[in-house]
Write an enzyme that holds these catalytic residues in place. Structure first.
Site, PDB file in Angstrom:
ATOM      1  N   LYS A   1       4.590   0.263   9.704  1.00  0.00           N
ATOM      2  CA  LYS A   1       4.657   1.592   9.085  1.00  0.00           C
ATOM      3  C   LYS A   1       4.141   2.668  10.023  1.00  0.00           C
ATOM      4  O   LYS A   1       4.671   3.765  10.068  1.00  0.00           O
ATOM      5  CB  LYS A   1       3.831   1.589   7.789  1.00  0.00           C
ATOM      6  CG  LYS A   1       4.640   1.197   6.576  1.00  0.00           C
ATOM      7  CD  LYS A   1       3.811   1.304   5.307  1.00  0.00           C
ATOM      8  CE  LYS A   1       3.073   0.031   5.018  1.00  0.00           C
ATOM      9  NZ  LYS A   1       2.394  -0.026   3.731  1.00  0.00           N
TER      10      LYS A   1
ATOM     11  N   GLU B   1       0.869  -1.160   0.000  1.00  0.00           N
ATOM     12  CA  GLU B   1       0.000   0.000   0.000  1.00  0.00           C
ATOM     13  C   GLU B   1       0.915   1.222   0.000  1.00  0.00           C
ATOM     14  O   GLU B   1       1.788   1.327   0.858  1.00  0.00           O
ATOM     15  CB  GLU B   1      -0.867  -0.028   1.272  1.00  0.00           C
ATOM     16  CG  GLU B   1      -1.986   0.967   1.196  1.00  0.00           C
ATOM     17  CD  GLU B   1      -2.869   0.977   2.445  1.00  0.00           C
ATOM     18  OE1 GLU B   1      -2.802   0.018   3.230  1.00  0.00           O
ATOM     19  OE2 GLU B   1      -3.599   1.955   2.597  1.00  0.00           O
TER      20      GLU B   1
ATOM     21  N   ARG C   1       5.453 -13.570   9.529  1.00  0.00           N
ATOM     22  CA  ARG C   1       6.159 -12.340   9.201  1.00  0.00           C
ATOM     23  C   ARG C   1       7.546 -12.303   9.813  1.00  0.00           C
ATOM     24  O   ARG C   1       7.848 -13.010  10.768  1.00  0.00           O
ATOM     25  CB  ARG C   1       5.363 -11.088   9.564  1.00  0.00           C
ATOM     26  CG  ARG C   1       4.774 -11.037  10.950  1.00  0.00           C
ATOM     27  CD  ARG C   1       3.803  -9.882  11.065  1.00  0.00           C
ATOM     28  NE  ARG C   1       4.468  -8.595  10.947  1.00  0.00           N
ATOM     29  CZ  ARG C   1       4.004  -7.595  10.191  1.00  0.00           C
ATOM     30  NH1 ARG C   1       2.929  -7.735   9.482  1.00  0.00           N
ATOM     31  NH2 ARG C   1       4.638  -6.446  10.163  1.00  0.00           N
TER      32      ARG C   1
HETATM   33  P1  ATP Z   1       2.739  -2.444   8.048  1.00  0.00           P
HETATM   34  O1  ATP Z   1       2.146  -3.341   9.088  1.00  0.00           O
HETATM   35  O2  ATP Z   1       4.146  -2.081   8.292  1.00  0.00           O
HETATM   36  O3  ATP Z   1       1.877  -1.278   7.717  1.00  0.00           O
HETATM   37  P2  ATP Z   1       1.615  -3.738   5.866  1.00  0.00           P
HETATM   38  O4  ATP Z   1       1.507  -5.197   5.813  1.00  0.00           O
HETATM   39  O5  ATP Z   1       0.372  -3.020   6.219  1.00  0.00           O
HETATM   40  O6  ATP Z   1       2.816  -3.344   6.773  1.00  0.00           O
HETATM   41  P3  ATP Z   1       1.700  -3.399   3.076  1.00  0.00           P
HETATM   42  O7  ATP Z   1       2.179  -2.261   2.268  1.00  0.00           O
HETATM   43  O8  ATP Z   1       0.277  -3.757   3.018  1.00  0.00           O
HETATM   44  O9  ATP Z   1       2.130  -3.089   4.553  1.00  0.00           O
HETATM   45  O10 ATP Z   1       2.601  -4.675   2.825  1.00  0.00           O
HETATM   46  C1  ATP Z   1       2.926  -5.198   1.573  1.00  0.00           C
HETATM   47  C2  ATP Z   1       3.284  -6.639   1.736  1.00  0.00           C
HETATM   48  O11 ATP Z   1       4.389  -6.808   2.614  1.00  0.00           O
HETATM   49  C3  ATP Z   1       2.139  -7.441   2.310  1.00  0.00           C
HETATM   50  O12 ATP Z   1       1.956  -8.586   1.505  1.00  0.00           O
HETATM   51  C4  ATP Z   1       2.604  -7.791   3.695  1.00  0.00           C
HETATM   52  O13 ATP Z   1       2.073  -9.013   4.114  1.00  0.00           O
HETATM   53  C5  ATP Z   1       4.114  -7.828   3.548  1.00  0.00           C
HETATM   54  N1  ATP Z   1       4.779  -7.570   4.823  1.00  0.00           N
HETATM   55  C6  ATP Z   1       4.649  -6.467   5.603  1.00  0.00           C
HETATM   56  N2  ATP Z   1       5.374  -6.585   6.726  1.00  0.00           N
HETATM   57  C7  ATP Z   1       5.987  -7.797   6.669  1.00  0.00           C
HETATM   58  C8  ATP Z   1       6.872  -8.519   7.550  1.00  0.00           C
HETATM   59  N3  ATP Z   1       7.273  -8.005   8.717  1.00  0.00           N
HETATM   60  N4  ATP Z   1       7.297  -9.745   7.156  1.00  0.00           N
HETATM   61  C9  ATP Z   1       6.908 -10.251   5.986  1.00  0.00           C
HETATM   62  N5  ATP Z   1       6.078  -9.631   5.117  1.00  0.00           N
HETATM   63  C10 ATP Z   1       5.619  -8.422   5.456  1.00  0.00           C
HETATM   64 MG    MG Z   2      -1.291  -3.675   4.931  1.00  0.00          MG
END
Ligand code: ATP
Ligand code: MG
Length: 601
Positions: free
Chosen positions: A313, A64, A303
């Site tokens: 984030k 995102e 994760r």
């Molecule tokens: P955050 O929790 O930091 O906001 P998010 O998952 O909301 O992270 P996205 O931009 O939606 O952020 O993430 C893009 C991709 O990265 C998603 O498929 C998510 O599952 C993956 N991702 C995010 N954080 C991790 C992590 N710590 N380990 C593995 N994959 C991750």
């Molecule tokens: Mg997300």
């Protein structure tokens, strides 16, 4: 005779990755149908008209664009792009930009830059045809809207006019089933009319939502009529003011995957409970002929959590906005822009991610694993140099006697890298005054101390043996200079070099040619290994000493170092010329990490 060496079992050395087994099974068994691909995303007719998919599988990385990528994202990036590469597939970079409020072009650009920096490309392999697999979920709003109308017509979705409070109360909880909305049993025609009013801006934000009609008594709360669309008047970075209703993530994501013909939709564990809805939705849309079969499947993995780091984030934004760090690319940040600036290499990040495998557990990885990968990468390629970080002056009192003049400059040299002769020699010179580390002199030596103290001899690295004769102090009793004499005929690399045996070797830079530099010495940003564990406020465990700035002296070979160059300062560790602030007339180096693991201690 030596034993014949047996090659290590490559399979046994491969880190655990359960997704490989799933992919290999799917490749072997086919996908339960012909996979056609209409050279880009589209609905079922679009793909049906296309040729067989040249990609053996399709994965995607779907960020995102509401912030900068962090080390957790690197796990997902390397996993998705790596599996596509290893199995003859393609990986899409898809901006999951269905939420208009927090998304910005700045993040879109930064994300592309970082995926490329990590070494990946969203360009389809040439053999698959020229195509850029860079997609925006917001380009699918029209199809998503059609899908919503289709569900309404089928009696599978309805407009709910309950207040958010009523909806929450009627959802039930783990022990109580939910209660049907009083609006649920209106006719599809009524719901369709209402939904079109939502789209046409007839109702205020939040007045009603479109929900799937599934089962308010489901033990899985995600199946209790999840929301699909909401009213939100906000300008979207791609579609502007065209829409005042926006799809919810749970509805949008499966459709995005299906339109792009993703085969393996890989996400983190928290989405496991949403998989039944993912399958419910796509099955109905496929029955309606909207999305192509075979359908994508969702797989969840644990994760990545790294000790001494937060990977959310929201929390990273808080660090930036409240000024705990100097921006998203602060070298202490676990963002990829921060890590790049700190000096981490894409190779070291990929190696760390690869070595930690893919499992069904949310594992904590020790930061030393990443640092180990960094050292392993830089050890073999970073040039060496001498740098004095905590300087004190050393005066060679017999310099003129030996070389005939105080103006003499005695040339010295050392290999740029001990194992890479092709990197050549570094040249520097000796004069009557040098900078040495303050810790390399002790007036009264402690036990086992072999460096400079009155009466002791030590070697200036790649120079001469010297004998310490004492020191100078100011009125406060602080040492202002160390005094020594050169021992003649002991220059490194000459036949006399071994004539005088010494136990201590010290690093140095001659005052006449020292390059003064700003050295930014970084340490972990948090004092606790799991800064946000157990709901703790991570701001309370910020390390107050995570950044120290000192003035040091570098050997002249670093005068023209380009930004971003990585160097091993002998004894001290790996440093990088800061990509933002470094100038040849005002050098700035960041400490990346020490030479040994300092994380466990
Ligand atoms: P955050 O929790 O930091 O906001 P998010 O998952 O909301 O992270 P996205 O931009 O939606 O952020 O993430 C893009 C991709 O990265 C998603 O498929 C998510 O599952 C993956 N991702 C995010 N954080 C991790 C992590 N710590 N380990 C593995 N994959 C991750
Ligand atoms: Mg997300």
């Amino acid at each position: 005779m030596s034993e014949p060496k047996t090659a290590p079992d490559a399979e046994a050395l491969k880190p655990n990755n359960f997704l490989r087994a799933i992919i290999e099974r799917d490749l072997e068994q086919g996908y339960g149908g012909e996979r056609r691909f209409g050279a880009g995303p589209g609905d079922a007719p679009h793909h049906a008209a296309g040729p067989l998919d040249p990609a053996r599988l399709r994965t995607r990385f779907p960020p995102e664009p509401n912030g900068y990528l962090h080390i957790g994202h690197a796990k997902s990036i390397c996993l998705n792009f790596g599996l596509a590469r290893d199995y003859g597939g393609e990986c899409h970079l898809r901006f999951d930009d269905t939420n208009p409020e927090k998304e910005e072009q700045e993040y879109v650009d930064a994300i592309q830059e970082m995926v490329a920096w990590l070494g990946w490309s969203w360009q389809a392999p040439a053999a698959h045809g020229e195509r850029s697999n860079l997609y925006y979920a917001s380009n699918y709003f029209d199809v998503m809207y059609r899908a919503a109308e289709y569900l309404i017509e089928q009696g599978l979705a309805y407009v709910d006019e309950q207040t958010p409070e009523e909806m929450r109360a009627n959802r039930g909880d783990f022990s109580t089933p939910g209660t049907n909305s009083p609006f649920r049993d209106r006719s599809p025609a009524e719901h369709l009319a209402r939904f079109r009013e939502m789209r046409d801006g007839v109702h205020p934000d939040g007045a009603m939502v479109l929900r799937a009609k599934i089962d308010m008594a489901s033990p899985n709360i995600n199946m209790r009529d999840p929301a699909l669309y909401r009213i939100r008047r906000a300008t979207h970075h791609n579609t502007g003011d065209k829409w005042c209703i926006y799809p919810m993530y749970t509805f949008a994501h499966p459709i995005e995957d299906a339109l792009e013909r993703i085969t393996h939709s890989i996400c983190t564990l928290e989405f496991e409970d949403q998989r039944p809805f993912y399958d419910w939705l796509l099955e109905h849309l496929a029955q309606g002929g909207l999305v192509a079969r075979p359908l994508p499947h969702q797989y969840e993995f644990g994760r990545l959590n790294l000790s001494y780091v937060v990977t959310s984030k929201r929390k990273l934004r808080q660090l930036v906005e409240e000024g705990h760090v100097n921006g998203w690319d602060d070298p202490r940040m676990p963002t990829l822009v921060g890590m790049r600036r700190r000096g981490y290499t894409p190779e070291s990040i990929r190696a760390m991610v690869e070595s930690t495998g893919v499992t069904k557990q949310n594992a904590w990885i020790d930061y030393s694993v990443l640092d180990g990968c960094l050292r392993a990468d830089l050890e073999g390629k970073a040039a060496r140099a001498m740098a004095v970080i905590d300087p004190v002056k050393l005066k060679l009192s017999n310099f003129a006697e030996i070389f005939g003049s105080l103006d003499h400059r005695e040339p010295c040299s050392a290999p740029a890298h001990p194992h890479l002769p092709e990197l050549g020699q570094r040249a520097f010179s000796l004069g009557p005054e040098l900078w040495i580390e303050r810790e390399d002199f002790m007036e009264v030596p402690s036990k086992g101390y072999h460096r400079l103290y009155p009466g002791n001899k030590a070697r200036l690295k790649a120079g001469y043996v010297i004998e310490c004769t004492g020191c100078e102090k100011n009125e406060a009793g602080e040492i202002t200079a160390v005094l020594a004499t050169l021992v003649p005929d002991t220059k490194s690399g000459t036949p006399g070099a071994d004539a005088v045996k010494v136990k201590g070797v010290i690093t140095w830079v001659a005052v006449h040619e020292a390059v003064q530099a700003e050295l930014r010495l970084y340490d972990r940003l948090f004092t606790e290994a799991q800064p946000d564990a157990g709901g703790r406020d991570f701001l309370e465990v910020i390390n107050p000493a995570s950044k120290r700035v000192v003035t040091g002296y570098l050997e002249p070979s670093l005068a023209a170092a380009p930004a971003d160059v990585k160097v091993q300062f002998e004894r001290h560790g790996y440093f990088v010329a800061d990509r933002v602030d470094h100038r040849s007339d005002k050098p700035v180096f960041n400490k990346i990490t020490g030479l040994r693991d300092g994380w466990g201690k």
